[in-house]
Design a protein around this motif. Structure first.
Motif, short mmCIF file in Angstrom:
data_model
loop_
_atom_site.label_atom_id
_atom_site.label_comp_id
_atom_site.label_asym_id
_atom_site.label_seq_id
_atom_site.Cartn_x
_atom_site.Cartn_y
_atom_site.Cartn_z
N ARG A 32 -6.81 2.21 -5.64
CA ARG A 32 -7.67 1.73 -6.72
C ARG A 32 -6.85 1.39 -7.96
O ARG A 32 -7.05 0.38 -8.62
N ARG A 33 -5.89 2.25 -8.24
CA ARG A 33 -5.03 2.03 -9.39
C ARG A 33 -4.19 0.75 -9.19
O ARG A 33 -4.07 -0.07 -10.10
N ALA A 34 -3.66 0.62 -7.98
CA ALA A 34 -2.83 -0.56 -7.69
C ALA A 34 -3.63 -1.86 -7.83
O ALA A 34 -3.12 -2.86 -8.32
N ILE A 35 -4.90 -1.82 -7.40
CA ILE A 35 -5.74 -3.01 -7.52
C ILE A 35 -5.96 -3.35 -8.98
O ILE A 35 -5.84 -4.50 -9.40
N GLU A 36 -6.23 -2.32 -9.78
CA GLU A 36 -6.43 -2.54 -11.22
C GLU A 36 -5.20 -3.13 -11.88
O GLU A 36 -5.27 -3.94 -12.78
N GLN A 37 -4.04 -2.68 -11.42
CA GLN A 37 -2.79 -3.09 -12.07
C GLN A 37 -2.09 -4.25 -11.38
O GLN A 37 -0.96 -4.56 -11.72
N ASP A 38 -2.78 -4.87 -10.40
CA ASP A 38 -2.16 -5.99 -9.67
C ASP A 38 -0.79 -5.60 -9.13
O ASP A 38 0.17 -6.36 -9.24
N ALA A 39 -0.70 -4.42 -8.55
CA ALA A 39 0.61 -3.90 -8.16
C ALA A 39 1.05 -4.35 -6.77
O ALA A 39 1.98 -3.79 -6.21
N PHE A 40 0.37 -5.35 -6.21
CA PHE A 40 0.77 -5.82 -4.88
C PHE A 40 1.67 -7.04 -5.00
O PHE A 40 1.77 -7.66 -6.05
N GLU A 41 2.31 -7.34 -3.89
CA GLU A 41 3.13 -8.54 -3.84
C GLU A 41 2.83 -9.21 -2.49
O GLU A 41 2.46 -8.54 -1.54
N VAL A 42 3.00 -10.51 -2.45
CA VAL A 42 2.81 -11.19 -1.17
C VAL A 42 4.17 -11.58 -0.61
O VAL A 42 5.01 -12.13 -1.33
N TYR A 43 4.40 -11.24 0.65
CA TYR A 43 5.58 -11.70 1.37
C TYR A 43 5.16 -12.81 2.31
O TYR A 43 3.99 -12.90 2.69
N TYR A 44 6.14 -13.65 2.66
CA TYR A 44 5.83 -14.81 3.47
C TYR A 44 6.73 -14.83 4.69
O TYR A 44 7.95 -14.73 4.56
N PHE A 58 3.53 -20.70 6.71
CA PHE A 58 3.85 -19.29 6.48
C PHE A 58 2.62 -18.43 6.70
O PHE A 58 1.50 -18.89 6.52
N GLU A 59 2.86 -17.17 7.07
CA GLU A 59 1.78 -16.18 7.02
C GLU A 59 2.02 -15.30 5.80
O GLU A 59 3.13 -14.81 5.58
N ALA A 60 0.96 -15.13 5.01
CA ALA A 60 1.03 -14.27 3.84
C ALA A 60 0.76 -12.83 4.26
O ALA A 60 -0.23 -12.55 4.93
N LEU A 61 1.66 -11.92 3.89
CA LEU A 61 1.53 -10.51 4.26
C LEU A 61 1.65 -9.65 3.01
O LEU A 61 2.63 -9.77 2.26
N VAL A 62 0.66 -8.82 2.78
CA VAL A 62 0.64 -8.05 1.54
C VAL A 62 1.69 -6.94 1.57
O VAL A 62 2.00 -6.38 2.62
N ARG A 63 2.27 -6.67 0.42
CA ARG A 63 3.25 -5.59 0.26
C ARG A 63 2.85 -4.72 -0.92
O ARG A 63 2.38 -5.23 -1.93
N TRP A 64 3.05 -3.43 -0.74
CA TRP A 64 2.71 -2.50 -1.81
C TRP A 64 3.89 -1.58 -2.05
O TRP A 64 4.32 -0.86 -1.17
#
Ligand code: C2E
Ligand code: MG
Ligand code: MG
Ligand code: MG
Length: 282
Positions: A32-44, A58-64
């Motif tokens: 929940r905190r990560a979502i609020e803070q946009d703490a994810f990154e997308v890898y390709y 490319f396939e977009a794959l989420v990274r945390w």
């Protein structure tokens, strides 16, 4: 010491289960905190057209990357996000970021106007009201066209779906958006359903690709899926290609696309752009 018992009371007091529940709750809080803070990154990760040997998309794959836990695998946190009903927020964020990225690459590499972006979408997001409008909104906002976007849905989600979801899947078509079945071969597919649904691509699960070189059963399964895909006029993507021998075999079998560490692992956007600029061929 908790004894093995079939009574729920004992199970509830099992310290192991308590630990698991606690860890899950903790991860949910952190998500929940990560979502609020946009703490994810997308890898390709590149998807390669096996005939031409070039990157077709490319396939977009989420990274945390958690501040103290470090990199957490999506295999670990996606199920927690699904259970906590947070997954559609993450998927939405990834969709938007990936479409913006594709737009940017189209501008930086105008000769690569055929590039596509594949985005994973959970069953929960599929069932959300207003998905179509949101997808349309993202296309408008980023200026990419529907046929450059592919949504990956797992087999179970697509097979369990109801009549109203079938309508939705057909509506995606009106936006030009393509549909892929992810991890194909690991779930139950009704061939009748498969034929009725507007599916463009089957992604052959990497467990089969992994076995095909050494095990004739693995090879036959891959061959059967390819025959199925092609007779239903669908494309096939082999996932998890790790060796040149697998690539040779898949080419021989007429598989259209491939993805895997043999070509490239998932990368951040800077590394992916460098790979595009390098004009690699396989
Ligand atoms: P997937 O959609 O089937 O993605 C392919 C997974 O296989 C990725 O793992 C990728 O890194 C990995 N992979 C690719 N090539 C190879 C290879 O040659 N060998 C091996 N051993 N693995 C390879 P990743 O990134 O850890 O993602 C795992 C799963 O998490 C994905 O499986 C997908 O189901 C889910 N996921 C990832 N990102 C998202 C997202 O944004 N939304 C949703 N809903 N799910 C996501
Ligand atoms: Mg996928
Ligand atoms: Mg997959
Ligand atoms: Mg998979």
């Amino acid at each position: 010491q908790a004894k093995t018992s079939y009574s729920t009371r004992h199970v509830l007091f099992d310290p192991k289960i308590h630990e698991i529940l606690l860890a899950r709750l903790q991860m949910e809080t952190e998500l929940r905190r990560a979502i609020e803070q946009d703490a994810f990154e997308v890898y390709y990760q590149p998807i390669v057209c096996l005939q031409a040997g070039i990157i077709s998309g490319f396939e977009a794959l989420v990274r945390w990357n958690h501040p103290t836990w470090g990199r957490v695998s999506p295999v670990e946190f996606i199920p927690v996000a699904e259970e906590a009903r947070l997954i559609s927020l993450i998927d939405r964020w990834v969709l938007q970021a990936a479409c913006h990225q594709l737009r940017k690459w189209q501008q930086d590499f105008p000769h690569l106007d055929y590039l596509t972006m594949s985005v994973n979408i959970s069953g929960q997001q599929l069932m959300q009201l207003g998905l179509l409008e949101r997808l349309d909104g993202v296309l408008q906002e980023t200026g990419i066209s529907g046929n450059q976007l592919k949504l990956e849905i797992t087999e179970s989600v697509i097979m369990e779906n109801t009549a109203s979801e079938t309508v939705l899947l057909n509506q995606l078509r009106t936006l030009g958006i393509q549909l892929s079945i992810d991890d194909f071969g690991t779930g139950y597919s009704s061939l009748g359903r498969l034929h009725q649904l507007p599916i463009d691509t089957l992604k052959i699960d990497r467990s089969f690709v992994n076995r095909m070189e050494t095990d004739s059963e693995g090879y036959e399964i891959v061959r059967a899926i390819l025959t199925l895909a092609h007779s239903l006029e669908m494309d096939a993507i082999a996932e998890g290609i790790e060796t040149s021998q697998q690539l040779v075999q898949l080419r021989e079998l007429g598989c259209n696309y491939g993805q895997g560490y043999f070509f490239s692992p998932p990368m951040n956007s800077t590394e992916a752009a460098a790979l595009l600029a390098a004009n690699r061929r396989w």
